[in-house]
Motif scaffolding. Structure first.
Motif, PDB file in Angstrom:
ATOM      1  N   ASP A 205       1.008  -1.259  -0.117  1.00  0.00           N
ATOM      2  CA  ASP A 205       0.148  -0.125  -0.189  1.00  0.00           C
ATOM      3  C   ASP A 205       0.477   1.181   0.388  1.00  0.00           C
ATOM      4  OD1 ASP A 205      -2.647  -1.088  -0.013  1.00  0.00           O
ATOM      5  OD2 ASP A 205      -1.945  -1.639   1.991  1.00  0.00           O
ATOM      6  N   ARG A 206       2.248   1.362   0.885  1.00  0.00           N
ATOM      7  CA  ARG A 206       3.243   1.901   0.640  1.00  0.00           C
ATOM      8  C   ARG A 206       4.650   1.609   0.484  1.00  0.00           C
ATOM      9  NH1 ARG A 206       3.906   5.371   5.614  1.00  0.00           N
ATOM     10  NH2 ARG A 206       2.306   4.239   6.954  1.00  0.00           N
ATOM     11  N   ILE A 207       5.200   2.908   0.284  1.00  0.00           N
ATOM     12  CA  ILE A 207       6.974   2.084   0.105  1.00  0.00           C
ATOM     13  C   ILE A 207       7.129   3.213   0.810  1.00  0.00           C
ATOM     14  CG2 ILE A 207       8.611   1.179  -1.842  1.00  0.00           C
ATOM     15  CD1 ILE A 207       6.702   0.780  -3.748  1.00  0.00           C
ATOM     16  N   VAL A 208       8.516   2.835   1.977  1.00  0.00           N
ATOM     17  CA  VAL A 208       9.600   3.914   2.575  1.00  0.00           C
ATOM     18  C   VAL A 208      10.580   3.510   2.015  1.00  0.00           C
ATOM     19  CG1 VAL A 208       9.903   4.236   4.759  1.00  0.00           C
ATOM     20  CG2 VAL A 208       7.169   3.759   4.242  1.00  0.00           C
ATOM     21  N   ALA A 209      11.067   4.676   2.024  1.00  0.00           N
ATOM     22  CA  ALA A 209      12.607   4.419   1.001  1.00  0.00           C
ATOM     23  C   ALA A 209      13.633   4.910   2.327  1.00  0.00           C
ATOM     24  CB  ALA A 209      12.267   5.177  -0.442  1.00  0.00           C
ATOM     25  N   MET A 210      14.931   4.575   2.236  1.00  0.00           N
ATOM     26  CA  MET A 210      15.650   5.062   3.598  1.00  0.00           C
ATOM     27  C   MET A 210      17.069   5.166   2.851  1.00  0.00           C
ATOM     28  SD  MET A 210      14.637   2.012   5.850  1.00  0.00           S
ATOM     29  CE  MET A 210      15.963   2.803   7.467  1.00  0.00           C
ATOM     30  N   SER A 211      17.287   6.029   3.087  1.00  0.00           N
ATOM     31  CA  SER A 211      18.879   6.796   2.954  1.00  0.00           C
ATOM     32  C   SER A 211      19.572   5.844   3.607  1.00  0.00           C
ATOM     33  CB  SER A 211      18.828   8.390   2.581  1.00  0.00           C
ATOM     34  OG  SER A 211      18.778   8.848   4.048  1.00  0.00           O
ATOM     35  N   ILE A 212      21.429   5.999   3.494  1.00  0.00           N
ATOM     36  CA  ILE A 212      22.043   5.645   4.519  1.00  0.00           C
ATOM     37  C   ILE A 212      23.177   6.783   4.787  1.00  0.00           C
ATOM     38  CG2 ILE A 212      24.130   4.835   2.150  1.00  0.00           C
ATOM     39  CD1 ILE A 212      24.221   2.267   2.654  1.00  0.00           C
ATOM     40  N   ASN A 213      23.438   6.203   5.463  1.00  0.00           N
ATOM     41  CA  ASN A 213      24.548   6.683   6.892  1.00  0.00           C
ATOM     42  C   ASN A 213      24.294   8.079   7.033  1.00  0.00           C
ATOM     43  OD1 ASN A 213      27.002   7.139   7.745  1.00  0.00           O
ATOM     44  ND2 ASN A 213      28.501   6.658   5.741  1.00  0.00           N
ATOM     45  N   PRO A 214      23.792   9.109   8.246  1.00  0.00           N
ATOM     46  CA  PRO A 214      22.909   7.589   8.822  1.00  0.00           C
ATOM     47  C   PRO A 214      21.538   7.109   7.857  1.00  0.00           C
ATOM     48  CG  PRO A 214      22.605   9.371   9.685  1.00  0.00           C
ATOM     49  CD  PRO A 214      23.588   9.828   8.109  1.00  0.00           C
ATOM     50  N   GLY A 215      20.974   5.836   8.104  1.00  0.00           N
ATOM     51  CA  GLY A 215      20.038   5.531   7.541  1.00  0.00           C
ATOM     52  C   GLY A 215      18.294   6.650   8.608  1.00  0.00           C
ATOM     53  N   ARG A 216      17.897   6.605   7.303  1.00  0.00           N
ATOM     54  CA  ARG A 216      17.015   8.027   7.854  1.00  0.00           C
ATOM     55  C   ARG A 216      15.735   7.394   6.893  1.00  0.00           C
ATOM     56  NH1 ARG A 216      19.528  12.940   8.351  1.00  0.00           N
ATOM     57  NH2 ARG A 216      19.758  13.074  10.159  1.00  0.00           N
ATOM     58  N   ILE A 217      14.378   8.057   6.777  1.00  0.00           N
ATOM     59  CA  ILE A 217      13.073   8.523   5.463  1.00  0.00           C
ATOM     60  C   ILE A 217      13.738   9.229   4.606  1.00  0.00           C
ATOM     61  CG2 ILE A 217      10.976   8.271   5.489  1.00  0.00           C
ATOM     62  CD1 ILE A 217      10.953   5.945   8.033  1.00  0.00           C
ATOM     63  N   ASN A 218      14.247   8.515   3.591  1.00  0.00           N
ATOM     64  CA  ASN A 218      14.147   9.800   2.460  1.00  0.00           C
ATOM     65  C   ASN A 218      12.399  10.424   1.782  1.00  0.00           C
ATOM     66  OD1 ASN A 218      15.514   7.973   0.721  1.00  0.00           O
ATOM     67  ND2 ASN A 218      15.920   9.313  -0.388  1.00  0.00           N
ATOM     68  N   ALA A 219      11.533   9.227   1.387  1.00  0.00           N
ATOM     69  CA  ALA A 219      10.569   9.322   1.126  1.00  0.00           C
ATOM     70  C   ALA A 219       9.723   8.453   1.431  1.00  0.00           C
ATOM     71  CB  ALA A 219      10.671   8.897  -0.480  1.00  0.00           C
ATOM     72  N   THR A 220       8.732   8.768   0.880  1.00  0.00           N
ATOM     73  CA  THR A 220       7.245   7.555   0.446  1.00  0.00           C
ATOM     74  C   THR A 220       5.909   7.723  -0.129  1.00  0.00           C
ATOM     75  OG1 THR A 220       7.801   7.708   3.430  1.00  0.00           O
ATOM     76  CG2 THR A 220       5.357   7.446   2.501  1.00  0.00           C
TER      77      THR A 220
END
Ligand SMILES: Nc1ncnc2c1ncn2[C@@H]1O[C@H](COP(=O)(O)OP(=O)(O)OP(=O)(O)O)[C@@H](O)[C@H]1O
Length: 260
Positions: A205-220
Motif C-alpha cells: 500500500d505504501r513504500i518507504v525509501a530509506m537513505s544511508i549513513n545514517p539510516g533515514r526515511i527519505n521518501a514515502t
C-alpha cells in the motif's frame, strides 16, 4: 481515531563502541495503520533489517518511541510474526511438525496444535507436503512453511525480511501471489523489507525509501494500484512510473553515503 498498529517516533539506533560507532537509524518516524502493507526499500546498509528487528523486539534502540496498539514494544511477542530470508526450519521435523512445534512453544494446548498447524499448512497450499521433511522441500516450499508458522499463532503484524530474496524469479512471483492472496483474504499489518522495487510496488500500500549513513526515511510513496493485484499490472504505465520514482529515491538516498 483508532490507534496506529505500529508507531515509531524519533527512533535512533547506534551500533558499536566509542571508536567505531555506526549511526544505523536516525530520527525514524513511521506509522502503520491496521491492515496496511508497507515495504521498506533502500541501498544495502541503510538500516532496513535493523528497523525490522527492532520492531520484532529482537534488539533494542537508543532514543525514541516504539508502540504497537499504543503499548511499548519491549521484546519479541506473539502479536508479531517474523519471516526471514533463511528458512529457519527445524530439519528433524516435518513441515506440519515445524508449525506444531511453534504453536506448542506459544502455549497452545497440544490437542489444538495439530488442527491449527494443518489449517495453516493448507493456507500456504502445502497440504500434499505436510509430512515431508525440510530436506525434501524446495526453497519456495520451505518459505511457505515459515509463513505458515509465522501466521499460525495469528499475529496482528507480520514482519518479513527479504523473505523471497533467495528464490528463483518464477518461485518468487508465485510467493508474491500467495502472499497477496493471504493478505487480501485475512488482512493483517505487514512490514516487508526488500531490495526488489518491483516486488515492493506489487505488494504494498505504501513504500518507504530509506537513505544511508545514517539510516533515514527519505521518501514515502503511496501505491494507488487497484486490488486485488495481478502480475499483469507489472507492465502497466502506472506501475512502471512508480517503480522509476522509487528507484530514483533509492539512488538519491544511497548517494548520501558518498557525501559524508
Ligand atoms: N550487529 C551489528 N553490529 C554493528 N553494526 C551493525 C550491526 N548490524 C548492522 N550494522 C550496521 O548498521 C547499518 C545498517 O545495517 P542493516 O543490516 O540494518 O542494513 P540493511 O539496509 O538491512 O542492509 P542489507 O540490505 O544489506 O541487508 C550498516 O552500516 C551495518 O553495517
Amino acid at each position: 481515531m483508532s490507534e496506529s498498529k505500529l508507531k515509531i517516533e524519533g527512533l535512533d539506533k547506534w551500533y558499536g563502541g566509542r571508536k567505531n560507532r555506526v549511526h544505523a537509524l536516525s530520527s525514524i518516524d513511521l506509522e502503520l495503520a491496521d491492515n496496511e502493507f508497507v515495504s521498506l526499500v533502500g541501498a544495502s546498509g541503510c538500516g532496513k533489517s535493523t528497523l525490522l528487528s527492532i520492531v520484532a523486539g529482537l534488539q533494542g534502540f537508543d532514543n525514541g518511541v516504539l508502540l504497537t496498539d499504543g503499548a511499548p514494544i519491549v521484546g519479541p511477542g506473539l502479536d508479531r510474526g517474523v519471516v526471514f530470508q533463511s528458512y529457519t526450519l527445524l530439519p528433524w521435523l516435518t513441515a506440519q511438525q515445524n508449525v506444531e512445534f511453534a504453536l506448542q512453544a506459544a502455549g497452545l494446548p497440544t490437542a489444538e496444535c495439530r488442527d491449527v498447524a494443518r489449517h495453516h499448512i493448507e493456507l500456504v497450499k502445502l497440504a500434499k507436503f505436510a509430512d515431508a521433511f525440510p530436506s525434501l522441500l524446495s526453497g519456495g516450499m520451505k518459505q511457505r512453511v515459515a509463513i505458515a508458522r509465522a501466521l499460525s499463532y495469528r499475529p496482528k503484524m507480520l514482519l518479513m525480511d527479504e523473505p523471497f530474496g533467495a528464490l528463483d524469479a518464477l518461485t518468487r512471483h508465485q510467493m508474491q501471489e500467495l502472499l497477496t492472496q493471504i493478505w487480501e483474504e485475512h488482512r493483517l499489518t505487514v512490514l516487508f523489507v526488500t531490495h526488489d522495487v518491483e516486488e515492493a510496488v506489487y505488494l504494498s500500500d505504501r513504500i518507504v525509501a530509506m537513505s544511508i549513513n545514517p539510516g533515514r526515511i527519505n521518501a514515502t510513496f503511496h501505491v494507488g494500484l487497484a486490488r486485488p493485484r495481478s502480475q499483469d499490472m507489472i507492465a502497466s504505465s502506472e506501475f512502471v512510473a512508480l517503480q522509476k520514482k522509487v528507484l530514483a529515491a533509492i539512488r538519491a538516498g544511497s548517494q548520501s553515503e558518498l557525501e559524508h
